[in-house]
Design a protein around this motif. Sequence first.
Motif, PDB file in Angstrom:
ATOM      1  N   VAL A 168      35.825  44.684   6.722  1.00 25.60           N
ATOM      2  CA  VAL A 168      36.234  45.294   5.793  1.00 25.60           C
ATOM      3  C   VAL A 168      35.597  46.636   5.400  1.00 25.60           C
ATOM      4  O   VAL A 168      34.339  46.661   5.352  1.00 25.60           O
ATOM      5  CB  VAL A 168      35.947  44.381   4.174  1.00 25.60           C
ATOM      6  CG1 VAL A 168      36.541  45.247   3.123  1.00 25.60           C
ATOM      7  CG2 VAL A 168      36.623  43.115   4.580  1.00 25.60           C
ATOM      8  N   LEU A 187      37.482  41.007  -3.852  1.00 28.66           N
ATOM      9  CA  LEU A 187      38.476  41.888  -3.102  1.00 28.66           C
ATOM     10  C   LEU A 187      39.677  41.762  -4.110  1.00 28.66           C
ATOM     11  O   LEU A 187      40.265  43.035  -4.268  1.00 28.66           O
ATOM     12  CB  LEU A 187      38.851  41.357  -1.960  1.00 28.66           C
ATOM     13  CG  LEU A 187      37.683  41.538  -0.831  1.00 28.66           C
ATOM     14  CD1 LEU A 187      37.996  40.644   0.465  1.00 28.66           C
ATOM     15  CD2 LEU A 187      37.329  42.894  -0.352  1.00 28.66           C
ATOM     16  N   HIS A 190      40.028  44.990  -6.145  1.00 26.63           N
ATOM     17  CA  HIS A 190      39.868  46.483  -5.410  1.00 26.63           C
ATOM     18  C   HIS A 190      41.286  46.980  -4.823  1.00 26.63           C
ATOM     19  O   HIS A 190      42.390  46.182  -4.847  1.00 26.63           O
ATOM     20  CB  HIS A 190      38.992  46.435  -4.159  1.00 26.63           C
ATOM     21  CG  HIS A 190      37.455  46.554  -4.569  1.00 26.63           C
ATOM     22  ND1 HIS A 190      36.820  47.605  -4.365  1.00 26.63           N
ATOM     23  CD2 HIS A 190      36.760  45.671  -4.864  1.00 26.63           C
ATOM     24  CE1 HIS A 190      35.611  47.358  -4.947  1.00 26.63           C
ATOM     25  NE2 HIS A 190      35.651  45.928  -5.246  1.00 26.63           N
ATOM     26  N   CYS A 192      43.515  47.805  -1.868  1.00 28.59           N
ATOM     27  CA  CYS A 192      43.470  47.435  -0.621  1.00 28.59           C
ATOM     28  C   CYS A 192      44.556  47.885   0.427  1.00 28.59           C
ATOM     29  O   CYS A 192      45.802  48.182  -0.221  1.00 28.59           O
ATOM     30  CB  CYS A 192      43.429  45.894  -0.326  1.00 28.59           C
ATOM     31  SG  CYS A 192      41.979  45.203  -1.141  1.00 28.59           S
ATOM     32  N   THR A 194      46.687  47.559   3.550  1.00 29.38           N
ATOM     33  CA  THR A 194      47.119  46.288   4.367  1.00 29.38           C
ATOM     34  C   THR A 194      47.974  46.740   5.615  1.00 29.38           C
ATOM     35  O   THR A 194      49.126  47.337   5.276  1.00 29.38           O
ATOM     36  CB  THR A 194      47.728  45.138   3.500  1.00 29.38           C
ATOM     37  OG1 THR A 194      46.808  44.886   2.411  1.00 29.38           O
ATOM     38  CG2 THR A 194      47.896  43.943   4.330  1.00 29.38           C
ATOM     39  N   TRP A 206      44.281  38.515   5.057  1.00 32.06           N
ATOM     40  CA  TRP A 206      42.884  38.973   5.115  1.00 32.06           C
ATOM     41  C   TRP A 206      42.334  37.614   5.310  1.00 32.06           C
ATOM     42  O   TRP A 206      41.982  36.839   4.292  1.00 32.06           O
ATOM     43  CB  TRP A 206      42.450  39.703   3.745  1.00 32.06           C
ATOM     44  CG  TRP A 206      42.850  40.982   3.822  1.00 32.06           C
ATOM     45  CD1 TRP A 206      44.275  41.543   4.225  1.00 32.06           C
ATOM     46  CD2 TRP A 206      42.310  42.199   3.533  1.00 32.06           C
ATOM     47  NE1 TRP A 206      44.370  42.811   4.260  1.00 32.06           N
ATOM     48  CE2 TRP A 206      43.187  43.233   3.597  1.00 32.06           C
ATOM     49  CE3 TRP A 206      41.250  42.361   2.668  1.00 32.06           C
ATOM     50  CZ2 TRP A 206      42.666  44.478   3.288  1.00 32.06           C
ATOM     51  CZ3 TRP A 206      40.860  43.694   2.613  1.00 32.06           C
ATOM     52  CH2 TRP A 206      41.365  44.587   2.763  1.00 32.06           C
ATOM     53  N   VAL A 219      45.117  39.969  -1.583  1.00 32.32           N
ATOM     54  CA  VAL A 219      44.404  41.199  -2.087  1.00 32.32           C
ATOM     55  C   VAL A 219      45.693  41.917  -2.594  1.00 32.32           C
ATOM     56  O   VAL A 219      46.852  41.672  -2.485  1.00 32.32           O
ATOM     57  CB  VAL A 219      43.932  41.983  -0.836  1.00 32.32           C
ATOM     58  CG1 VAL A 219      42.597  41.091  -0.380  1.00 32.32           C
ATOM     59  CG2 VAL A 219      44.626  42.303   0.236  1.00 32.32           C
ATOM     60  N   SER A 221      47.708  44.945  -2.487  1.00 35.14           N
ATOM     61  CA  SER A 221      48.227  45.811  -1.265  1.00 35.14           C
ATOM     62  C   SER A 221      48.626  47.035  -2.113  1.00 35.14           C
ATOM     63  O   SER A 221      49.897  47.185  -2.380  1.00 35.14           O
ATOM     64  CB  SER A 221      49.106  45.115  -0.518  1.00 35.14           C
ATOM     65  OG  SER A 221      48.508  44.174   0.202  1.00 35.14           O
ATOM     66  N   GLY A 240      41.273  53.323  -0.515  1.00 40.21           N
ATOM     67  CA  GLY A 240      41.013  52.064  -0.887  1.00 40.21           C
ATOM     68  C   GLY A 240      40.314  51.349   0.419  1.00 40.21           C
ATOM     69  O   GLY A 240      39.605  51.952   1.082  1.00 40.21           O
ATOM     70  N   LEU A 241      40.184  50.107   0.438  1.00 35.47           N
ATOM     71  CA  LEU A 241      39.448  49.187   1.340  1.00 35.47           C
ATOM     72  C   LEU A 241      40.551  48.731   2.465  1.00 35.47           C
ATOM     73  O   LEU A 241      41.801  48.319   2.050  1.00 35.47           O
ATOM     74  CB  LEU A 241      38.959  47.771   0.829  1.00 35.47           C
ATOM     75  CG  LEU A 241      37.802  48.102  -0.272  1.00 35.47           C
ATOM     76  CD1 LEU A 241      37.295  46.725  -0.614  1.00 35.47           C
ATOM     77  CD2 LEU A 241      36.803  49.061   0.320  1.00 35.47           C
ATOM     78  N   THR A 242      40.057  48.465   3.692  1.00 34.98           N
ATOM     79  CA  THR A 242      41.175  48.059   4.678  1.00 34.98           C
ATOM     80  C   THR A 242      40.265  47.086   5.687  1.00 34.98           C
ATOM     81  O   THR A 242      39.092  47.305   5.458  1.00 34.98           O
ATOM     82  CB  THR A 242      41.663  49.162   5.575  1.00 34.98           C
ATOM     83  OG1 THR A 242      42.841  48.589   6.471  1.00 34.98           O
ATOM     84  CG2 THR A 242      40.830  49.834   6.485  1.00 34.98           C
ATOM     85  N   TYR A 243      41.215  46.133   6.062  1.00 34.94           N
ATOM     86  CA  TYR A 243      40.416  45.076   6.962  1.00 34.94           C
ATOM     87  C   TYR A 243      41.041  45.378   8.364  1.00 34.94           C
ATOM     88  O   TYR A 243      42.135  45.069   8.709  1.00 34.94           O
ATOM     89  CB  TYR A 243      40.777  43.872   6.453  1.00 34.94           C
ATOM     90  CG  TYR A 243      40.102  42.504   6.941  1.00 34.94           C
ATOM     91  CD1 TYR A 243      38.665  42.697   6.999  1.00 34.94           C
ATOM     92  CD2 TYR A 243      40.653  41.232   7.055  1.00 34.94           C
ATOM     93  CE1 TYR A 243      37.961  41.734   7.659  1.00 34.94           C
ATOM     94  CE2 TYR A 243      40.120  40.195   7.493  1.00 34.94           C
ATOM     95  CZ  TYR A 243      38.746  40.229   7.702  1.00 34.94           C
ATOM     96  OH  TYR A 243      37.970  39.278   8.245  1.00 34.94           O
TER      97      TYR A 243
END
Length: 304
Positions: A168, A187, A190, A192, A194, A206, A219, A221, A240-243
């Motif tokens: 992450v 998460l 946040h 995200c 995806t 995730w 999450v 998206s 944002g956050l990515t996995y």
Amino acid sequence: MKGSEFSELKAFICVAEERSFRRAAKLLRMSPSALSHTIRTLEERLGVRLLNRTTRSVATTEAGQMLLDRLVPAVKEISSAVRDAGASQAEPRGRVRINLPRIAARLLITPLLPLLRDKYPRLSLDVTIDDTVTDIVGEGFDVGIRSGELVQQDMIAVRLTPDLRMAVVGSPDYFSRCPKPLHLEDLRQHQCLTYRWDHTGVLQRWEFRGPEGAIFVNVDSTITANETDFLLDAARKGTGLTYISEQLAKPYIERGELIQVLNEWSAVFSGFHLYYVNNPYMPASLRAFIDLLKSDIAKTYTYW
């Protein structure tokens, strides 16, 4: 045409060109009597006399000369084709068709291209980027690269990398505006980014690893895409956050462009494997590609 018939024609060409049964027999590693029998068998099968023989000389008849004129170019072409087939085994050349996911193409094949160009300039690659699991035999591919858990059991599989770890990640700019998640539940608060599977449209789940096994987090998206590079760029820009695969994100993490969080929960998957059908007569081009890929990967294991 039977093999014996082709041998008769080659024997006829040799006698006609040498104008001597004895010299032709020596070249063909036959006895003169055996060669004479071979020519008689050919003439009987065709129903025409091909050679006029005397105790001192051998010459083609009119029918024999007509046959000779057409046979010589044809036999030379066949001999050339056989030599080329053998040469293709000695010198790697031709095309190798590969089916693999985006991440494998970027991490394994792209770094290999300069080495491949320099060592085997007559070998070409036909690369198909495919994030689905494809029947490489049915689709006409020579080899595939997939996570080990996705390789079919009846294939020869060669491990190329250690296991793959997810990560992450978010940018310093993003974390200046939003607190870093300390728990998986965080998460959900946040934005995200995806990954979406191209062929099915399904979003990547995730998935994390806890003491009791797999944990899935739903999450929010904010952005979905079927391209990992796009998601990485969006994360680097603070969206944002990515996995994503830790191997893909690692260069940006090392440069401080991305920050990895929740490391202890990241899932681990089986590493990439090269796989192909067992073939005792593997083309030299394919063998060269496989050997080069394995040797190049062995040198870069420390990166993983």
